[in-house]
Design an enzyme around this catalytic site. Structure first.
Site, PDB file in Angstrom:
ATOM      1  N   PRO A   8       0.783  -1.224   0.000  1.00  0.00           N
ATOM      2  CG  PRO A   8      -0.421  -1.323   1.982  1.00  0.00           C
ATOM      3  CD  PRO A   8       0.724  -1.924   1.269  1.00  0.00           C
ATOM      4  CD  GLU A   9       4.965   2.398  -2.912  1.00  0.00           C
ATOM      5  OE1 GLU A   9       5.098   3.426  -3.596  1.00  0.00           O
ATOM      6  OE2 GLU A   9       5.718   1.424  -3.007  1.00  0.00           O
TER       7      GLU A   9
END
Length: 313
Positions: A11-12
């Site tokens: 998760p960026e």
DNA sequence: CGTTGAACCTGTTTGC
DNA sequence: TGCAAACAGGTTCAAC
């Protein structure tokens, strides 16, 4: 080969944005009836979460850097420096926020469950508990949000240039620093640097104007494309919503050590910069003068339990 | 001030 | 075949 690239959670910014959009449809407008906590060592103040959430309505779901911000009812005076009330959720590396029916079996590592008023539950699942959850309000919330840098999709070129050149650190470290820009992680930092033809170990202060412009454009372009493709593959929650992320197919360097650069065919290399695996093309991205990818050998310093690793594939 | 490395945690992969 | 060690990710903190 590079097996871990198919891990389904990284998760960026684009992945968090994708999750936020899904949650907007699934939980905005719902009231939280009750809260059940499992392990709480990644929650700022578990008792407050338990006490404060019940009865509040989820007014909105926003992305803030890599955080998800669940805006909650209860402080109508929000505005003008008062950010109101919110639940801050950072997915860390393996965190997932899943809207699921009460009857759906709980996955392993489900640590927070919010019972909603429509028969659904919002469940936080995080095997490694690298995430963070915090209930914040008013000044505390505002202060916390102020700590972070500019949103890379909203920042203008001038401010971007000022921030990326402000410190005498490697450009990779600057991109990853959430106080410089919020939301960029290892994958998109490497992809952007490749596109802009800048070596990750280059010093921010040394970047030429045209390089800063290239990087600015590359970063926005890549983040936007990744969002359009729902990120680089993520959680089941998305399966329910639609499709898993597709952006990993477009990675040019990340996780592609040894494979040919798609511009010049030179084998992609992996080195450690700013303490993180960094993939780059040694031909397109010239190393700064004086930077030697010194073997990480000679770790004599680590006496501990013979912990020194000396990896060097 | 900047950089490095350890710690946090667990599932998966690698290596012997 | 089986088990132990390495490793990944993001962030923070201590130590050069």
């Amino acid at each position: 080969m590079i097996a871990w690239t198919d891990a389904n959670n990284m998760p960026e910014l684009p992945e968090v944005e994708t999750v936020a959009r899904g949650l907007q449809r699934a939980v905005v407008g719902r009231k939280i009836l009750s809260v059940t906590l499992g392990k709480t060592d990644f929650i700022d103040d578990p008792e407050t979460v338990e006490k404060q959430l019940p009865g509040r309505k989820i007014l909105a779901v926003e992305r803030y850097g890599k955080f998800l911000l669940l805006r909650l009812s209860g402080n109508e005076g929000a505005g003008q420096g008062n950010e109101g009330v919110a639940l801050l959720v950072h997915l860390g590396m393996t965190g997932m926020l899943l809207p699921q029916a009460v009857k759906e079996p709980q996955r392993k590592h489900t640590h927070v469950v919010l019972q909603l008023d429509d028969g659904q539950e919002l469940r936080y699942v995080d095997p490694r508990r690298f995430g963070r959850i915090a209930y914040l309000a008013g000044e505390v919330l505002s202060g916390e949000l102020r700590r972070f840098g500019a949103d890379p999709l909203e920042v203008g070129l001038e401010e971007f240039a000022r921030r990326i050149r402000a410190r005498r650190a490697r450009v990779k470290a600057l991109l990853l620093d959430q106080h410089v820009l919020r939301g960029v992680g290892n994958i998109y930092a490497d992809e952007s640097l490749w596109k802009a033809k800048i070596h990750p170990a280059q010093l921010g202060t040394r970047l030429k104007t045209h390089q800063v412009e290239q990087l600015y454009g590359a970063l926005q372009d890549i983040l936007q494309k990744a969002i359009a493709l729902r990120g680089s593959s993520i959680s089941d929650f998305l399966d329910a919503e639609g499709l898993p992320g597709e952006y990993q197919r477009h990675h040019r360097v990340y996780g592609r050590e040894g494979k040919g650069c798609s511009r010049c065919k030179t084998p992609i290399r992996r080195v450690i910069v700013a303490g993180r695996s960094s993939y780059y093309c040694p031909n397109c991205q010239k190393a700064p003068r004086g930077w030697k990818k010194k073997g990480r050998a000679k770790t004599e310093a680590s006496r501990r339990t013979g912990a020194s690793k000396t990896r060097k594939s």
